[in-house]
Write a protein that holds these residues in place. Sequence first.
Motif, PDB file in Angstrom:
ATOM      1  N   TRP A 132     -19.976  18.841  23.008  1.00  0.00           N
ATOM      2  CA  TRP A 132     -20.355  18.704  24.313  1.00  0.00           C
ATOM      3  C   TRP A 132     -19.245  17.517  24.987  1.00  0.00           C
ATOM      4  N   ASP A 133     -18.651  17.570  26.002  1.00  0.00           N
ATOM      5  CA  ASP A 133     -17.740  16.783  26.434  1.00  0.00           C
ATOM      6  C   ASP A 133     -17.844  16.640  28.030  1.00  0.00           C
ATOM      7  N   LEU A 134     -18.998  16.489  28.359  1.00  0.00           N
ATOM      8  CA  LEU A 134     -19.189  16.393  29.926  1.00  0.00           C
ATOM      9  C   LEU A 134     -18.667  15.205  30.419  1.00  0.00           C
ATOM     10  N   GLU A 135     -17.741  14.885  31.394  1.00  0.00           N
ATOM     11  CA  GLU A 135     -17.245  13.661  31.817  1.00  0.00           C
ATOM     12  C   GLU A 135     -17.491  13.627  33.428  1.00  0.00           C
ATOM     13  N   GLY A 136     -16.815  12.520  33.859  1.00  0.00           N
ATOM     14  CA  GLY A 136     -16.806  12.332  35.409  1.00  0.00           C
ATOM     15  C   GLY A 136     -15.730  12.839  36.009  1.00  0.00           C
ATOM     16  N   HIS A 137     -15.145  12.408  37.068  1.00  0.00           N
ATOM     17  CA  HIS A 137     -14.330  13.080  38.059  1.00  0.00           C
ATOM     18  C   HIS A 137     -13.522  12.101  38.925  1.00  0.00           C
ATOM     19  N   ASP A 138     -12.372  12.336  39.204  1.00  0.00           N
ATOM     20  CA  ASP A 138     -11.463  11.529  40.042  1.00  0.00           C
ATOM     21  C   ASP A 138     -12.099  11.182  41.535  1.00  0.00           C
ATOM     22  N   ASP A 139     -12.721  12.054  41.991  1.00  0.00           N
ATOM     23  CA  ASP A 139     -13.390  12.204  43.262  1.00  0.00           C
ATOM     24  C   ASP A 139     -14.630  11.680  43.312  1.00  0.00           C
ATOM     25  N   PRO A 140     -15.283  10.311  43.441  1.00  0.00           N
ATOM     26  CA  PRO A 140     -16.297   9.700  43.406  1.00  0.00           C
ATOM     27  C   PRO A 140     -17.544  10.392  44.016  1.00  0.00           C
ATOM     28  N   SER A 141     -17.120  11.329  44.955  1.00  0.00           N
ATOM     29  CA  SER A 141     -18.191  11.868  45.952  1.00  0.00           C
ATOM     30  C   SER A 141     -18.841  13.242  45.360  1.00  0.00           C
ATOM     31  N   VAL A 142     -18.419  13.839  44.197  1.00  0.00           N
ATOM     32  CA  VAL A 142     -18.541  15.055  43.704  1.00  0.00           C
ATOM     33  C   VAL A 142     -19.611  15.112  42.833  1.00  0.00           C
ATOM     34  N   PRO A 143     -20.674  15.995  42.570  1.00  0.00           N
ATOM     35  CA  PRO A 143     -21.761  15.860  41.853  1.00  0.00           C
ATOM     36  C   PRO A 143     -21.613  15.434  40.265  1.00  0.00           C
ATOM     37  N   THR A 144     -20.388  15.740  39.925  1.00  0.00           N
ATOM     38  CA  THR A 144     -20.091  15.934  38.432  1.00  0.00           C
ATOM     39  C   THR A 144     -20.008  14.165  38.164  1.00  0.00           C
ATOM     40  N   THR A 145     -19.994  13.401  38.921  1.00  0.00           N
ATOM     41  CA  THR A 145     -20.040  11.856  38.856  1.00  0.00           C
ATOM     42  C   THR A 145     -21.489  11.360  38.329  1.00  0.00           C
ATOM     43  N   ILE A 146     -22.427  12.114  38.136  1.00  0.00           N
ATOM     44  CA  ILE A 146     -23.618  11.882  37.596  1.00  0.00           C
ATOM     45  C   ILE A 146     -23.908  12.679  36.646  1.00  0.00           C
ATOM     46  N   LEU A 147     -24.543  12.354  35.448  1.00  0.00           N
ATOM     47  CA  LEU A 147     -25.135  12.846  34.167  1.00  0.00           C
ATOM     48  C   LEU A 147     -26.664  12.904  34.374  1.00  0.00           C
ATOM     49  N   ASP A 148     -27.220  13.511  35.476  1.00  0.00           N
ATOM     50  CA  ASP A 148     -28.439  13.229  35.501  1.00  0.00           C
ATOM     51  C   ASP A 148     -29.679  14.039  34.638  1.00  0.00           C
ATOM     52  N   ASP A 149     -30.934  13.762  34.761  1.00  0.00           N
ATOM     53  CA  ASP A 149     -31.932  14.382  33.779  1.00  0.00           C
ATOM     54  C   ASP A 149     -31.908  15.704  33.649  1.00  0.00           C
ATOM     55  N   SER A 150     -31.558  16.416  34.673  1.00  0.00           N
ATOM     56  CA  SER A 150     -31.613  17.916  34.739  1.00  0.00           C
ATOM     57  C   SER A 150     -30.429  18.437  33.821  1.00  0.00           C
ATOM     58  N   ILE A 151     -29.132  17.823  33.788  1.00  0.00           N
ATOM     59  CA  ILE A 151     -28.281  17.999  32.940  1.00  0.00           C
ATOM     60  C   ILE A 151     -28.406  17.790  31.482  1.00  0.00           C
ATOM     61  N   LEU A 152     -29.110  16.322  31.177  1.00  0.00           N
ATOM     62  CA  LEU A 152     -29.367  15.919  29.796  1.00  0.00           C
ATOM     63  C   LEU A 152     -30.370  16.990  29.185  1.00  0.00           C
ATOM     64  N   ASN A 153     -31.543  17.536  29.904  1.00  0.00           N
ATOM     65  CA  ASN A 153     -32.637  18.334  29.440  1.00  0.00           C
ATOM     66  C   ASN A 153     -31.746  19.758  29.349  1.00  0.00           C
ATOM     67  N   LEU A 154     -30.799  20.173  30.041  1.00  0.00           N
ATOM     68  CA  LEU A 154     -30.188  21.435  29.666  1.00  0.00           C
ATOM     69  C   LEU A 154     -29.367  21.190  28.380  1.00  0.00           C
ATOM     70  N   MET A 155     -28.415  20.149  28.192  1.00  0.00           N
ATOM     71  CA  MET A 155     -27.811  19.747  27.079  1.00  0.00           C
ATOM     72  C   MET A 155     -28.656  19.725  25.848  1.00  0.00           C
ATOM     73  N   HIS A 156     -29.955  19.173  25.935  1.00  0.00           N
ATOM     74  CA  HIS A 156     -31.022  19.081  24.906  1.00  0.00           C
ATOM     75  C   HIS A 156     -31.429  20.432  24.243  1.00  0.00           C
ATOM     76  N   ASP A 157     -31.695  21.352  25.352  1.00  0.00           N
ATOM     77  CA  ASP A 157     -32.297  22.579  25.023  1.00  0.00           C
ATOM     78  C   ASP A 157     -31.179  23.677  24.505  1.00  0.00           C
ATOM     79  N   PHE A 158     -30.130  23.408  24.877  1.00  0.00           N
ATOM     80  CA  PHE A 158     -29.073  24.131  24.588  1.00  0.00           C
ATOM     81  C   PHE A 158     -28.488  23.830  23.048  1.00  0.00           C
ATOM     82  N   THR A 159     -28.501  22.715  22.664  1.00  0.00           N
ATOM     83  CA  THR A 159     -28.241  22.161  21.307  1.00  0.00           C
ATOM     84  C   THR A 159     -29.380  22.440  20.479  1.00  0.00           C
ATOM     85  N   LEU A 160     -30.514  22.337  20.622  1.00  0.00           N
ATOM     86  CA  LEU A 160     -31.530  22.655  19.889  1.00  0.00           C
ATOM     87  C   LEU A 160     -31.550  24.227  19.643  1.00  0.00           C
ATOM     88  N   ALA A 161     -31.378  25.067  20.698  1.00  0.00           N
ATOM     89  CA  ALA A 161     -31.156  26.564  20.525  1.00  0.00           C
ATOM     90  C   ALA A 161     -30.055  26.997  19.608  1.00  0.00           C
TER      91      ALA A 161
END
Length: 358
Positions: A132-161
């Motif tokens: 897992w290497d999810l990171e930010g972005h040069d543009d502060p307005s894009v959605p990938t400048t936030i690693l929100d709860d929904s992404i954390l849960n996705l990473m969590h569930d993928f990892t366990l599976a």
Amino acid sequence: MLYSSQETEQCQPIRRTLPSSRLIIAYATDRSLREDKIVRACCEHGVNIIIWAFTHFEFDDFSNEKKINPTFDLKNAERTIKRIRKEKDTQVIHLTSIGGWNGPHPSTRIDGVSWFKIWEKWNNNIFDGIDWDLEGHDDPSVPTTILDDSILNLMHDFTLAAQANGYIVGAAPAQSYLDPSSSVYSPKLNNQPLSAWDFSFPYAGRNAYAPLIAHLHFDFVTVQLYEGYSRACFALTRLGINPVKYLTDLTLALHKGYFLHNQPENYPRFNNDQSRKTNFVQIPPSRLVLGFANSWADGTKFVRFHPNEISQAFNDLAHLGNEPRGVAFWVLDEEGEHDHHRFFAKDLTTAFSNIKNE
């Protein structure tokens, strides 16, 4: 290459394992494929894990198609991997990295378990797992400048599976995304660094990966000390801290662990069982990998550690019973390109050997 998946029957999982020796991890991009002699030479220099960067999990809103989109040529990667496996007597593990700076985060239109099934079908036994290497972005307005709860849960569930099906799963937070010197958590990846730089650089995190580390048992965790204007960079270039002492102190701090003063509201989802949540973050040395830049780093924005300093720190930590699991470096493409054609992996292996023989 784009791949669309369908549900597939589950076979008995094959358990992949990390090499028993010290991990020497190299990241490789598509440019490495045009220089596969470097891949082979790097393995001969002691690298035992290659992480191919990057893959993206994307959802097409028009067709509802789920796609795995690698930024490298998959067929060339597969051919190179087979060549290495044929020519090497020792084990070399191959993972694929998900994310990257400016890269998209996985679509949360479907959950982590579903993404795992799609990835496994696409993978077709080429790679031994993911990083897992999810990171930010040069543009502060894009959605990938936030690693929100929904992404954390996705990473969590993928990892366990993935782990339940025998795959290796690592995580590679930038240093500001996993910071034992701070108890503050924020999902935002566009903060000013906490170190007292005298200029603006709004690309730092605030322990964004820490909740994942607290709740999951990753096979290894690589702390990216080569993050731009990292704490490590400030310590060495502005405070003049000895590099060996810095690596030693950081390893011990991560082993000791730390508490977050705040944490995500809706991660992890344990059927609303809040008693299973924890705000204590710790990485034992047995799962800690320290991540460095090889010779491309300028020593100003991106900190540089010499292989001799790294090996000395590992030796000192070994005497304390706290030697980290290994070393990673970004990026294999740059091996032999700078500093009179120096090879970081070769120099690192030599430095470890010299320490051992002293």
